[in-house]
Design a protein around this motif. Sequence first.
Motif, short mmCIF file in Angstrom:
data_model
loop_
_atom_site.label_atom_id
_atom_site.label_comp_id
_atom_site.label_asym_id
_atom_site.label_seq_id
_atom_site.Cartn_x
_atom_site.Cartn_y
_atom_site.Cartn_z
N GLY A 1 5.77 0.18 -9.89
CA GLY A 1 5.91 0.87 -8.67
C GLY A 1 5.92 2.39 -8.48
N VAL A 2 6.02 2.80 -9.73
CA VAL A 2 5.91 4.67 -9.97
C VAL A 2 5.20 5.00 -9.26
N LEU A 3 3.67 4.33 -10.18
CA LEU A 3 2.96 4.73 -9.63
C LEU A 3 1.92 4.35 -7.98
N ALA A 4 2.74 3.68 -7.08
CA ALA A 4 2.92 3.11 -5.48
C ALA A 4 3.74 4.48 -5.36
N ALA A 5 5.11 4.61 -5.30
CA ALA A 5 4.93 5.63 -5.12
C ALA A 5 4.69 7.12 -4.80
N TRP A 6 3.88 7.39 -6.15
CA TRP A 6 3.33 8.79 -5.97
C TRP A 6 2.05 8.68 -4.65
N ALA A 7 1.35 7.29 -4.88
CA ALA A 7 0.31 7.69 -4.12
C ALA A 7 1.40 8.18 -2.68
N VAL A 8 1.90 6.47 -2.29
CA VAL A 8 3.02 6.52 -1.18
C VAL A 8 3.63 7.85 -0.51
N GLY A 9 3.93 8.32 -1.67
CA GLY A 9 4.57 10.26 -0.67
C GLY A 9 3.47 11.07 -0.76
N ALA A 10 2.41 11.09 -1.80
CA ALA A 10 1.42 11.99 -1.02
C ALA A 10 0.22 11.27 -0.13
N GLY A 11 1.15 10.50 0.89
CA GLY A 11 -0.24 9.82 1.48
C GLY A 11 -1.21 9.07 1.73
N HIS A 12 -0.87 8.82 0.49
CA HIS A 12 -2.09 7.34 -0.40
C HIS A 12 -1.29 6.12 0.24
N ALA A 13 -0.95 6.37 1.15
CA ALA A 13 -0.80 4.32 0.92
C ALA A 13 -1.74 3.13 0.81
N ALA A 14 -3.05 3.40 2.06
CA ALA A 14 -3.65 3.22 1.53
C ALA A 14 -3.95 2.53 0.24
N ALA A 15 -4.57 3.87 -0.58
CA ALA A 15 -5.13 3.92 -2.05
C ALA A 15 -3.96 2.38 -2.34
N ALA A 16 -2.63 2.61 -2.11
CA ALA A 16 -2.51 1.88 -2.68
C ALA A 16 -1.93 0.54 -3.22
N LEU A 17 -2.51 0.20 -1.41
CA LEU A 17 -2.26 -1.61 -0.52
C LEU A 17 -3.67 -1.88 -2.48
N TRP A 18 -4.79 -1.02 -2.11
CA TRP A 18 -6.31 -1.43 -2.61
C TRP A 18 -5.46 -1.16 -3.83
N ALA A 19 -5.30 -0.75 -4.38
CA ALA A 19 -4.65 -0.70 -5.82
C ALA A 19 -4.35 -2.23 -6.44
N ALA A 20 -3.25 -2.56 -5.39
CA ALA A 20 -2.85 -3.80 -5.62
C ALA A 20 -3.47 -4.92 -5.67
N LEU A 21 -4.58 -4.74 -4.30
CA LEU A 21 -5.57 -5.01 -4.33
C LEU A 21 -6.73 -5.93 -5.08
N VAL A 22 -6.71 -5.07 -6.13
CA VAL A 22 -7.39 -4.71 -7.45
C VAL A 22 -6.86 -5.64 -8.43
N LEU A 23 -5.26 -5.33 -8.26
CA LEU A 23 -4.57 -5.89 -9.78
C LEU A 23 -4.91 -7.70 -9.30
N LEU A 24 -4.81 -8.07 -8.27
CA LEU A 24 -4.38 -8.85 -7.36
C LEU A 24 -6.08 -9.91 -8.67
N ALA A 25 -6.91 -8.83 -8.07
CA ALA A 25 -8.10 -10.04 -8.09
C ALA A 25 -8.30 -10.13 -9.55
N LEU A 26 -7.94 -8.99 -10.57
CA LEU A 26 -7.67 -8.86 -11.88
C LEU A 26 -7.53 -9.68 -12.50
N VAL A 27 -6.30 -10.51 -12.05
CA VAL A 27 -5.28 -12.19 -12.38
C VAL A 27 -5.74 -13.32 -12.23
#
Length: 243
Positions: free
Chosen positions: A109-135
């Motif tokens: 959540g902290v990493l996502a907050a940093w990305a969203v606050g910096a204007g990189h919401a897409a990167a946060a969502l793609w990071a979530a997809l990568v995590l889900l793929a690894l799981v």
Amino acid sequence: MNAVAAVLAALGARIAAVSPAPGPLDLLVVGVVVAAAVLWHPLWRRLRHGITIVHEAGHGFAATITRRRLSGIRLHSDTSGLTVSVGRPRGPGMVLTLAAGYPAPSAAGVLAAWAVGAGHAAAALWAALVLLALVLVQIRNWFGLLSVLVSGALVAAATWWLDPVWRMRIALALTALLLIGGLRAAIELGGARRRDRRGTSDADQLARISVLPGGVWTALFVLASLLALAGGVLLLHPPLPHA
């Protein structure tokens, strides 16, 4: 080759796409809605599956970096999960593997907050997809497979079809869920330990292989989640400078 390069370029552009930073109204509305959803037990029972996925990913990540052999992840319909790794039953690697679960959603959540606050919401969502793929490649039961695939489909849809403003709001909601849901999961651990006479919780297992009792581990998990929540809020809405 040109077609592959074009696809990769388009994908890179989507990942690097800039979204507006959340405004005060976005923060207020999304924060209140997500907090209410987490506090309302019937809905929390469904949302908690997402927290469990990240929780188990935390165990898996810690096992990997400590050179334990990851054998698989199971997710259950009662929102519990199990990550199995092979290695020494005691020692720093096992302690870190067991301790990584509850802080994992808050850290994400902290990493996502940093990305969203910096204007990189897409990167946060793609990071979530990568995590889900690894799981996904570590899942060893059908319910876990379904949970990860449904979560991935929802995140992928938000990433691919929403405009930048709504992409930011969805990423903000995901961030709030990780931070607030991670805190509730850590708080619930105390009650779960009282109900579980077998001592199978992460805190109880840690107590058996470390010098700290289970209650201290539980308190540390809650404290880490509170600090992450405070840090996430500051990243999303930094204090205004003094005049």
